[in-house]
Scaffold this active site. Structure first.
Site, short mmCIF file in Angstrom:
data_model
loop_
_atom_site.label_atom_id
_atom_site.label_comp_id
_atom_site.label_asym_id
_atom_site.label_seq_id
_atom_site.Cartn_x
_atom_site.Cartn_y
_atom_site.Cartn_z
CG LEU A 95 -10.01 40.69 70.61
CD1 LEU A 95 -10.97 41.97 70.49
CD2 LEU A 95 -8.62 40.84 71.07
CG ASP A 96 -9.35 37.23 76.60
OD1 ASP A 96 -10.25 37.89 77.47
OD2 ASP A 96 -8.02 37.45 76.69
CG MET A 97 -16.36 36.26 77.98
SD MET A 97 -17.15 35.06 78.84
CE MET A 97 -17.79 34.01 77.46
CG ASP A 98 -12.56 38.01 81.20
OD1 ASP A 98 -14.10 38.11 81.16
OD2 ASP A 98 -12.03 37.11 81.55
#
Length: 236
Positions: free
Chosen positions: A100-103
């Protein structure tokens, strides 16, 4: 048994990553460097060493984490930022099943079962991932249809997906979206291509495995029936 399969069973990495280690000359069988993925080994007779460490079959561990925003999914980070692995105080080496991306917040699986990681992340198995996202504006039916049918994003065309409106306000819309692929920031790019960029995004399910009431930053071991479901008819 093929050497990359044994490496995956030992929790070294997924089969694909194990093949890369083999090709890099980091694997030895009975004292000889092996660079051929698919090399046959007998775990009971052969000594297999990866990056100086002798392999033994590890007990399988399966963990669910609710990754908070701002936490990395990668195994390593040179800038000292918090990783999802830092949230789970288990001494065994674990790997994330996809990213999952950081955001993005939400469900992430961790395991040392390389075969299962390979199975769940391979596009041909069409393992659905469900997201709930708040987007700017109110998508029209034509835009939703484009999302469902597949869209041109950068250099690829997305596979058919599902999308439905959960709640609509004056300036924003809450959507439920399901995709089977796992390309980098794909949901965000698809929503941007619709003309409705993501404000907030959360993954709530992988197949029938749901996040439930697990709070951001918390984790738990998967239940026996969840593990059985994830493995399906895969030959582990």
């Amino acid at each position: 048994m093929r050497i990359q399969k044994f490496m995956a069973q030992c929790g070294v990495a997924s089969r694909r990553k194990s093949e890369e280690l083999i090709q890099q000359g980091l694997v030895q069988v009975n004292g000889k460097v092996i660079k051929e993925p698919g090399f046959p080994v007998d775990p009971e007779q052969d000594e297999i060493i990866v990056k100086g460490n002798k392999l033994t079959v590890a007990s399988k561990i399966y963990v669910m984490v609710n990754k908070p925003k701002g936490v990395l999914s990668t195994s390593e980070d040179t800038h000292g930022r918090q990783r999802v692995l830092d949230l789970v105080p288990i001494k065994e080496r674990l790997y994330t099943v996809g990213r999952l991306d950081m955001d993005t917040e939400g469900l992430l699986l961790l395991t040392n079962d390389g075969d299962l990681t390979f199975y769940l992340t391979h596009p041909k198995h069409e393992f659905a991932k469900t997201y709930v996202g708040l987007v700017r504006g109110c998508p029209q039916k034509t835009r939703l249809a484009e999302f469902r049918q597949g869209m041109d994003i950068e250099d690829y065309h997305t596979a058919p997906a599902s999308i439905k409106i959960l709640k609509q306000n004056k300036d924003t819309t809450l959507l439920e979206m399901k995709i089977h692929e796992g390309k980098k920031r794909q949901i965000r790019k698809m929503c941007a291509a619709m003309g409705h960029p993501i404000i907030d995004l959360k993954r709530v399910a992988m197949g029938k495995i749901t996040l439930g009431d697990l709070k951001p930053g918390d984790w738990r071991f998967l239940k026996k029936d969840e593990i059985t479901y994830l493995k399906g008819d895969i030959k582990i």
